[in-house]
Design an enzyme around this catalytic site. Structure first.
Site, PDB file in Angstrom:
ATOM      1  N   GLY A  12       0.285  -1.096   0.182  1.00 65.05           N
ATOM      2  CA  GLY A  12      -0.170  -0.176  -0.385  1.00 65.05           C
ATOM      3  C   GLY A  12       1.096   0.874  -0.422  1.00 65.05           C
ATOM      4  O   GLY A  12       0.257   2.418  -0.734  1.00 65.05           O
ATOM      5  N   ASN A  13       1.940   1.208   0.763  1.00 69.77           N
ATOM      6  CA  ASN A  13       2.593   1.729   0.937  1.00 69.77           C
ATOM      7  C   ASN A  13       3.599   2.794  -0.374  1.00 69.77           C
ATOM      8  O   ASN A  13       3.836   3.677  -0.950  1.00 69.77           O
ATOM      9  CB  ASN A  13       3.776   2.205   1.444  1.00 69.77           C
ATOM     10  CG  ASN A  13       3.421   1.911   3.205  1.00 69.77           C
ATOM     11  OD1 ASN A  13       2.666   3.249   3.354  1.00 69.77           O
ATOM     12  ND2 ASN A  13       3.613   1.168   4.075  1.00 69.77           N
ATOM     13  N   LYS A 130      -1.152  -3.563  16.557  1.00 72.43           N
ATOM     14  CA  LYS A 130      -1.046  -3.188  14.967  1.00 72.43           C
ATOM     15  C   LYS A 130      -1.672  -1.577  15.384  1.00 72.43           C
ATOM     16  O   LYS A 130      -2.471  -1.034  15.520  1.00 72.43           O
ATOM     17  CB  LYS A 130      -1.828  -3.967  14.321  1.00 72.43           C
ATOM     18  CG  LYS A 130      -1.276  -3.040  13.052  1.00 72.43           C
ATOM     19  CD  LYS A 130      -0.155  -3.313  12.372  1.00 72.43           C
ATOM     20  CE  LYS A 130      -0.319  -2.954  11.345  1.00 72.43           C
ATOM     21  NZ  LYS A 130       1.014  -3.490  10.278  1.00 72.43           N
ATOM     22  N   LYS A 214      -0.761  -7.936   5.249  1.00 77.16           N
ATOM     23  CA  LYS A 214      -1.731  -8.453   3.519  1.00 77.16           C
ATOM     24  C   LYS A 214      -0.272  -9.292   2.747  1.00 77.16           C
ATOM     25  O   LYS A 214      -0.309 -10.456   2.075  1.00 77.16           O
ATOM     26  CB  LYS A 214      -0.888  -7.082   3.188  1.00 77.16           C
ATOM     27  CG  LYS A 214      -0.722  -7.006   1.071  1.00 77.16           C
ATOM     28  CD  LYS A 214       0.340  -7.122   0.929  1.00 77.16           C
ATOM     29  CE  LYS A 214       1.198  -6.034   1.205  1.00 77.16           C
ATOM     30  NZ  LYS A 214       2.496  -6.054   0.534  1.00 77.16           N
ATOM     31  N   LYS A 277       6.860 -10.579   5.227  1.00 75.76           N
ATOM     32  CA  LYS A 277       7.099 -11.073   3.883  1.00 75.76           C
ATOM     33  C   LYS A 277       7.943 -12.964   3.552  1.00 75.76           C
ATOM     34  O   LYS A 277       7.605 -13.524   3.240  1.00 75.76           O
ATOM     35  CB  LYS A 277       8.250 -10.179   2.811  1.00 75.76           C
ATOM     36  CG  LYS A 277       7.588  -8.244   2.758  1.00 75.76           C
ATOM     37  CD  LYS A 277       7.740  -7.663   2.287  1.00 75.76           C
ATOM     38  CE  LYS A 277       7.035  -5.986   2.551  1.00 75.76           C
ATOM     39  NZ  LYS A 277       6.928  -5.903   3.453  1.00 75.76           N
TER      40      LYS A 277
END
Length: 314
Positions: A12-13, A130, A214, A277
């Protein structure tokens, strides 16, 4: 020979170039740059599903909601997730369709609003961690806490709301996404990790205020689609060991076991950045996937072709 199926996870960044370029138009232009590289993958013969982050975009919606609270109802977090799936999906979808037209590629593109099931008994709900939204002063934080928010102080910056980040279990719309991919569509799905939902005893699902990672959700989608390759596009060309230290060493190729070992050491990858990731690719390969790649969007084609990026293999 059948086409190689790949899931490309876009951060998103990556849609926010810098603090001076955050408007919808700016984000649309950044989506166009990313789509140029994804369109080339499709031109190379890959079957592609796209996922994306939504952290900054959800933050914008929450801030607008807070500022307008004296006149309008506030937006629940899970609805913010749905809103951003539609808006970011629109930008990616329209740009990709335009790319296909210019390239002479006859491909349809579809965005699927995606719900992801989590466990209401996930330990994350007992210790929300978060951070979301803007910083608050102590008076506002105290009021919000009485309204049911979990808030934490972040040094001199102020207070922030924190929510749970439970592990994704199942993508509700996975059968729909798979049918679209099988029918030749490029699909944009599981935006922002998906809208977190829990299943009631009746079998119904309902949304919950949480944030799903994500990358982990993208790995789950890649598994559900029987993809061969999971590509996580981030801000760097490669991952590194001892990142940000004098011992920093860029990673070209490592095995699944080596990746698990580095994760276990807990010193190489940022917990909120590179670690999920690597973990997402590890989970994907352990569930039957072939390999994973980490690189930036501008090097997507070169990484898939083996010229750059960090590759994790079975």
């Amino acid at each position: 020979m059948s086409a190689i199926r790949v899931v490309v996870a876009v951060g998103g960044n990556s849609l926010i170039r810098d603090s001076q370029h955050q408007s919808v138009q700016d984000q649309y232009a950044m989506a166009a740059l990313t789509d140029d590289h994804i369109a080339t993958l499709v031109q190379m013969g890959y079957e592609v599903a796209i996922t994306h982050g939504n952290g900054p975009q959800v933050g914008f919606i929450l801030r607008r909601s807070e500022l307008a609270a004296h006149e309008l109802h506030e937006i629940p977090l899970e609805v913010c997730g749905a809103d951003t799936q539609g808006a970011i999906g629109y930008a990616l979808q329209q740009n990709l369709c335009n790319d296909f037209r210019r390239l002479g590629i006859e491909k349809g593109v579809a965005t699927v609003i995606s719900q992801v099931e989590v466990d209401i008994n996930d330990p994350a709900f007992l210790s929300p961690s978060k951070p979301i939204g803007w910083y608050m002063d102590e008076v506002t934080a105290s009021r919000r806490q009485k309204e049911g928010w979990h808030v934490v102080q972040e040094g001199d910056k102020g207070w922030r709301r924190v929510v749970a980040s439970p592990r994704p279990l199942r993508i509700i719309e996975a059968p729909v996404i798979r049918k679209l991919i099988d029918s030749g569509f490029v699909v944009i799905a599981v935006g922002g990790g998906g809208i977190p939902v829990v299943r009631e005893q009746s079998g119904d699902v309902r949304g919950v205020e949480a944030v799903i990672d994500k990358d982990l959700a993208s790995g789950l989608l890649a598994t559900a689609l029987d993809a061969s390759l999971l590509v996580i596009a981030t801000s760097v060309e490669k991952a590194a060991l001892h990142f940000g230290t004098p011992k920093q060493q860029w990673i070209d190729t490592i095995t699944l076991d080596e990746a698990k070992g580095y994760l276990a050491e807990g010193i190489h990858f940022g917990r909120g950045s590179m670690e999920p990731k690597i973990q997402a690719i590890v989970d994907f390969i352990e569930a039957g996937g072939t390999e994973g790649l980490i690189t930036n969007a501008e090097n997507l084609e070169r990484a898939v072709s083996g010229e750059t990026g960090t590759r994790i293999t079975r």
